[in-house]
Design a protein around this motif. Structure first.
Motif, short mmCIF file in Angstrom:
data_model
loop_
_atom_site.label_atom_id
_atom_site.label_comp_id
_atom_site.label_asym_id
_atom_site.label_seq_id
_atom_site.Cartn_x
_atom_site.Cartn_y
_atom_site.Cartn_z
N LEU A 313 -64.36 -30.56 -46.69
CA LEU A 313 -64.86 -29.35 -46.22
C LEU A 313 -64.47 -27.74 -46.62
O LEU A 313 -65.64 -26.70 -46.70
CB LEU A 313 -65.36 -29.53 -44.84
N ALA A 314 -63.35 -27.51 -45.69
CA ALA A 314 -62.65 -26.04 -46.17
C ALA A 314 -62.61 -25.95 -47.61
O ALA A 314 -62.73 -24.13 -48.00
CB ALA A 314 -61.20 -26.31 -46.05
N PHE A 315 -62.55 -26.57 -48.04
CA PHE A 315 -62.40 -26.32 -49.22
C PHE A 315 -63.70 -25.21 -49.95
O PHE A 315 -64.05 -24.71 -50.84
CB PHE A 315 -62.21 -27.26 -50.47
N PHE A 316 -64.95 -26.90 -49.93
CA PHE A 316 -65.83 -25.70 -49.64
C PHE A 316 -66.46 -24.24 -49.54
O PHE A 316 -67.60 -23.45 -49.88
CB PHE A 316 -67.25 -26.45 -50.17
N LEU A 317 -65.87 -24.28 -47.81
CA LEU A 317 -66.00 -23.34 -47.08
C LEU A 317 -65.33 -22.13 -47.67
O LEU A 317 -65.77 -21.02 -48.31
CB LEU A 317 -66.32 -23.30 -45.85
N ALA A 318 -64.74 -21.88 -48.03
CA ALA A 318 -63.03 -20.81 -48.43
C ALA A 318 -63.79 -19.99 -49.45
O ALA A 318 -64.09 -19.28 -50.06
CB ALA A 318 -61.64 -21.98 -48.79
N LEU A 319 -64.37 -21.07 -51.28
CA LEU A 319 -64.99 -21.17 -52.14
C LEU A 319 -66.82 -20.66 -51.95
O LEU A 319 -66.90 -19.45 -52.55
CB LEU A 319 -65.13 -22.16 -52.97
N LEU A 320 -66.73 -20.46 -51.28
CA LEU A 320 -68.33 -20.67 -51.08
C LEU A 320 -69.48 -19.56 -50.52
O LEU A 320 -70.11 -19.36 -50.11
CB LEU A 320 -69.23 -21.43 -51.01
N THR A 321 -68.46 -19.94 -48.97
CA THR A 321 -68.60 -18.60 -47.33
C THR A 321 -69.57 -17.39 -48.25
O THR A 321 -70.36 -17.01 -47.56
CB THR A 321 -68.18 -18.80 -46.51
N PRO A 322 -68.32 -16.54 -48.68
CA PRO A 322 -68.75 -15.44 -49.17
C PRO A 322 -69.93 -14.88 -49.95
O PRO A 322 -70.92 -13.63 -49.75
CB PRO A 322 -67.25 -14.47 -49.59
N SER A 323 -69.41 -15.87 -51.19
CA SER A 323 -71.04 -16.06 -52.03
C SER A 323 -72.23 -16.20 -51.45
O SER A 323 -73.13 -15.68 -51.40
CB SER A 323 -70.52 -16.57 -52.95
N THR A 324 -72.32 -17.52 -50.36
CA THR A 324 -74.07 -17.55 -50.28
C THR A 324 -73.76 -16.31 -49.29
O THR A 324 -75.19 -16.32 -49.12
CB THR A 324 -73.57 -18.99 -49.24
N TYR A 325 -73.34 -15.85 -48.30
CA TYR A 325 -73.70 -14.85 -47.58
C TYR A 325 -74.63 -13.50 -47.94
O TYR A 325 -75.25 -12.88 -47.46
CB TYR A 325 -72.43 -14.14 -46.90
N ILE A 326 -73.79 -13.17 -49.32
CA ILE A 326 -73.99 -12.33 -50.17
C ILE A 326 -75.63 -12.29 -50.35
O ILE A 326 -76.19 -12.05 -51.28
CB ILE A 326 -72.88 -11.95 -51.13
N ALA A 327 -75.66 -13.60 -51.43
CA ALA A 327 -76.89 -14.72 -51.76
C ALA A 327 -77.90 -14.32 -51.27
O ALA A 327 -79.04 -13.75 -51.29
CB ALA A 327 -76.73 -15.62 -52.42
N LEU A 328 -77.49 -14.79 -49.68
CA LEU A 328 -78.73 -14.87 -48.87
C LEU A 328 -78.96 -13.50 -48.54
O LEU A 328 -80.23 -12.87 -48.39
CB LEU A 328 -78.57 -15.65 -47.89
N THR A 329 -78.35 -12.44 -48.46
CA THR A 329 -78.84 -11.10 -47.24
C THR A 329 -79.35 -10.59 -48.50
O THR A 329 -79.59 -9.29 -48.89
CB THR A 329 -77.56 -10.32 -46.81
N THR A 330 -78.66 -10.37 -50.17
CA THR A 330 -79.07 -9.53 -50.88
C THR A 330 -80.43 -10.25 -51.60
O THR A 330 -81.34 -9.33 -51.85
CB THR A 330 -78.49 -9.43 -51.50
N PHE A 331 -80.68 -11.46 -52.52
CA PHE A 331 -81.56 -11.53 -52.53
C PHE A 331 -82.69 -12.93 -52.34
O PHE A 331 -83.89 -13.40 -52.19
CB PHE A 331 -81.05 -13.02 -53.71
N PRO A 333 -83.38 -13.22 -48.51
CA PRO A 333 -83.25 -13.13 -47.07
C PRO A 333 -85.06 -13.93 -45.75
O PRO A 333 -83.90 -14.36 -44.98
CB PRO A 333 -84.20 -11.33 -46.64
N GLU A 334 -85.80 -14.42 -47.07
CA GLU A 334 -87.03 -15.71 -46.71
C GLU A 334 -85.96 -17.04 -45.37
O GLU A 334 -86.07 -17.72 -45.03
CB GLU A 334 -88.07 -15.56 -47.09
N MET A 335 -84.68 -17.04 -46.38
CA MET A 335 -84.19 -18.36 -45.98
C MET A 335 -82.89 -18.39 -44.38
O MET A 335 -82.63 -19.60 -44.16
CB MET A 335 -82.94 -18.61 -46.96
N ILE A 336 -82.88 -17.13 -44.51
CA ILE A 336 -82.48 -16.19 -42.71
C ILE A 336 -83.49 -17.05 -41.92
O ILE A 336 -84.33 -16.21 -42.06
CB ILE A 336 -81.87 -15.48 -42.97
#
Length: 515
Positions: A313-331, A333-336
């Motif tokens: 689980l930590a592998f996917f969080l360390a790899l994808l957490t910043p990119s997921t935050y960037i994608a949701l806030t930039t492209f 926002p309706e998913m938040i």
């Protein structure tokens, strides 16, 4: 499945390549031998020569002061030779040489030498050289006195439960730590000398009858083709023997724990030990090996399975957490959720940078703090890494440079990257994270999905000494799933990895405990 094999490439011959030097035999005159040795070593100041007479014959002992134990030479070599009793003065040189050899037999290592090449190599290895006048042979006597670090606790692979010893910089000590655990006559040891300038000792260790002969032969071929000036650490050798594929992921496993290397040998893998470093290489290395810890086999299987799940689980969080935050806030926002979206919008109201620049600044700052904490002295390094992160993070939020949520995201990412037992995998995740952040800022969640697909394709194409890197997931091997993400009870681990070992598959047959 057909195994991809690695074909060694012969290095191109240089135009001005020097021809090998002829072996120069020892002279019968002590003075000539002494002068030749001094000239070969550039009249070095640490060359020590002791000349004395025994039974009316001149005897000379030569050694390098910085590499030997002088007390050992004085008490166990010189005194024994001087105190030899001779029945008659009329003794031939050959008989006297054999008598001197028997007088030096208390040494742990004793070899006859008849040429200057072997003499110089033994001299530089910390041995003392015994020469007899008017005789074309000498004795190389083990007298190494270089101070060695004792066996201590591991520094990079800590465990709560398990052995606390680790490898050292001495090859013989490391071999002994493995033999202490594997008392099997089938344990094989092969030695090599690598590095024209360093003459580094390298040893291969494997279990005959368990390790695959094809993999053992492949390891031999890759090592035997090496022709370099120096091998100072296992990392130098790792780069020369790994599969020639451009990848950020490690395909050679390394560890400083004797129990982990011993467990790998029992699975059919080959350990590569290098003199001068406490880190031992283990091949072939699979992707799941970097998520496993030796402690997994010392705890109950349910606890070990839970901890392994956290690592994946930590592998996917360390790899994808910043990119997921960037994608949701930039492209997207309706998913938040609305309440969270309003909170994020309020936090980012005064932030002058887009989410990608904000994330890159925080990630690079944290990487700088991490490296600074490693390089500084231990008491100062821990203070810099912890206090610096808190102070800079709070100051950046108060100054309106980054949002508080971004600090939380980067902190979670950093914590997850510390969970991996292998430091090599942690570095790979740290580098890949930046690529996913750029993909998320460019294409949103679609860019992340494309990145995951490309990463999966890349991992499935990797090999480690001919073994698929993602085994036992791709190819899927049902029998090996009991020691991949989950760990079966000890009585359920009855087989070795199928692709690594093709000969002695079954390793134990312990019945299931009855209530």
């Amino acid at each position: 499945m057909k195994r991809r094999t690695w074909k060694p490439v012969k290095p191109a011959k240089k135009e001005n390549q020097e021809t090998p030097k002829e072996i120069k035999p020892l002279a019968t005159d002590l003075k000539i031998n002494q002068e030749t040795i001094s000239q070969s070593l550039g009249n070095s100041a640490d060359i020590v020569t002791r000349e004395f007479t025994v039974n009316q014959k001149k005897v000379m002992i030569i050694f390098l002061e910085a590499l030997v134990n002088k007390d050992h030479i004085q008490h166990y070599l010189i005194e024994q030779i001087i105190n030899l009793e001779w029945k008659t003065d009329a003794v031939s040189n050959d008989e006297m040489f054999q008598q001197l050899k028997s007088a030096s037999i208390s040494a742990s290592e004793l070899n006859e030498i008849d040429n200057f090449q072997d003499l110089l190599m033994d001299l530089l290895d910390g041995n003392s050289i015994l020469l007899l006048d008017e005789y074309p042979k000498g004795l190389s006597i083990e007298s190494n006195g270089v101070k060695e670090r004792g066996v201590e606790s591991p520094t990079t692979q800590q465990v709560v439960r398990g052995p606390k010893d680790s490898f050292t910089e001495t090859l013989t000590t490391n071999i002994g730590l493995v033999r202490k655990r594997l008392k099997d006559p089938n344990l094989r040891l092969e030695s090599r000398i690598l590095g024209q300038k360093t003459q580094t000792k390298v040893s291969l260790i494997y279990l005959h009858g368990v390790a695959s002969p094809e993999i053992v032969e492949e390891v031999r071929r890759r090592i035997d083709r090496i022709n370099v000036d120096f091998i100072l650490e296992s990392g130098n050798l790792e780069e020369l023997i790994q599969d020639k594929t451009y990848t950020l992921f490690p395909t050679v496993f390394n560890s400083e724990r004797p129990d982990e290397i011993s467990a790998g040998i029992l699975k059919g893998k080959i350990a590569i030990m290098i003199d001068g470093t406490p880190f031992v290489l283990l091949v072939p290395a699979l992707f799941v090996d970097f998520f496993h810890s030796s402690e997994d086999y010392y705890q109950r299987n349910d606890i070990s399975t839970f901890i392994r799940g956290l690592r994946f689980l930590a592998f996917f969080l360390a790899l994808l957490t910043p990119s997921t935050y960037i994608a949701l806030t930039t492209f997207h926002p309706e998913m938040i959720p609305t309440i969270l979206l309003v909170s994020l919008a309020a936090q980012r109201e005064g932030i002058p940078f887009p989410a990608l620049v904000e994330a890159l600044m925080m990630e690079i700052t944290f990487e700088l703090l991490r490296e600074a904490g490693i390089r500084l002295p231990t008491p100062i390094g821990s203070a810099i890494s912890i206090v610096g992160a808190l102070v800079l993070g709070q100051a950046a939020v108060d100054a309106g440079i980054v949002s508080a949520t971004m600090v939380i995201v980067v902190s979670l990412t950093a914590i997850c990257s510390f969970i991996f037992p292998s430091y090599s995998l942690s570095i790979s995740v740290r580098l890949l994270r930046f690529g996913f952040m750029i993909a998320a800022a460019t294409l949103g969640l679609f860019g992340i999905f494309v990145g995951i697909l490309l990463l999966a394709l890349h991992l499935t194409s990797l090999r480690s000494f001919g073994i698929p890197y993602l085994a036992p997931f791709a190819p899927f091997i049902p029998q090996d799933q009991g020691d991949a993400v989950i760990r079966k009870p000890k009585w359920g681990l009855v087989t070795r990895p199928r692709l690594v070992n093709q000969r002695d598959i079954r390793r134990e047959d312990t019945p299931k405990p009855k209530p």
